[in-house]
Design a protein around this motif. Structure first.
Motif: not given
Length: 285
Positions: A36-41
């Motif tokens: 999920l890190a890319p979506s959070f970014a």
């Protein structure tokens, strides 16, 4: 597991809140967080005082990470949810999956009850169960979820003293369950780092969900789900005959070929089936 389910169900019935410690391996939460890190970014901050100007939110988690299914289909959680909701429906449904990141400086959220998105009568039934899964440890300082235990009993009380709220400290792998009738709200983040978590919620199977699952997971996506997961996101009828496609279960859309003229097939409860058969038999005598 059954003892834990009994305890959590009792807590929910009595307090409207329950915490399951160590419900999942923290490594699963870590793998989900990495996906999920890319979506959070990339997701912009929310707009509006309810969602929060210092908060990021996004859904469709089953599309973003294969690890999301471990949260959505957690056996003990599903068993608890079914105990709480099946008195008012034939099957439960996935209401939403949402990732939340509360940033430093975010104020506390307005206390609210999630069931109020539906206009039906309140107090005589439960509409949904929420499950909060922390990605980062939840504390009072970083905006952990505030809850008012017992607030599900008097649902006319729109405001309760802030000092009556509790903020459970949670670690990755813990699960915080609370009813849609429980007053709650995100906390203010006075720490130096964002606080991330995932909300999975389940509602009565005949309700329109918060997140339109059939659009989030169209047939081209859902046909790769297990039958159980596909049913949970909406590819299943709720008897009698609710949520059909051309008079059949919407799971027909997940096959390799979809008939152009499928023909309607009854999906009645056993009692309705027996009543209909008896009615026809009486007319034929």
């Amino acid at each position: 597991m059954s003892v834990g389910i009994d305890i959590a169900t009792g807590d929910l019935s009595r307090e409207g809140v329950s915490v399951m410690r160590g419900a999942l391996d923290p490594a699963t939460i870590g793998a989900l967080a990495a996906d999920l890190a890319p979506s959070f970014a990339l997701t912009p901050m929310c707009r509006g005082v309810f969602y929060g100007h210092r908060t990021r939110r996004f859904g469709a988690l089953l599309r973003r990470s294969p690890h999301a299914e471990a949260l959505v289909r957690h056996p003990a959680v599903l068993a608890i949810v079914e105990r709480m909701l099946l008195p008012w429906c034939e099957r439960i449904a996935l209401n939403l999956t949402q990732a939340v990141e509360i940033h430093p400086g975010a104020p506390a959220q307005l206390p609210h009850r999630d069931q109020d998105m539906w206009a039906g009568p309140k107090g005589s039934m439960e509409y949904l169960v929420n499950v909060m899964w922390p990605i980062d440890p939840f504390t009072l300082e970083n905006g952990g979820t505030r809850l008012w235990p017992g607030s599900h009993v008097d649902q006319d009380a729109g405001e309760l003293p802030e000092e009556d709220a509790v903020v459970p400290e949670l670690a990755p792998g813990d699960a915080l369950l609370f009813l849609g009738s429980t007053l709650h709200g995100g906390g203010g983040n006075i720490s130096a780092a964002p606080r991330r978590g995932v909300i999975v919620s389940y509602c009565l199977g005949w309700l329109r969900p918060f997140e339109l699952q059939w659009l989030v997971y169209p047939p081209a996506v859902a046909r790769h789900f297990s039958p159980e997961l596909a049913a949970l996101v909406g590819y299943a009828q709720h008897r009698p005959n609710l949520g059909n496609v051309e008079g059949q279960c919407p799971s027909i859309l997940l096959g390799e070929s979809v008939p152009e003229y499928p023909g309607a097939i009854d999906a009645l409860r056993p009692d309705q089936e027996a009543q209909a058969v008896a009615f026809l038999a009486d007319r034929q005598d």
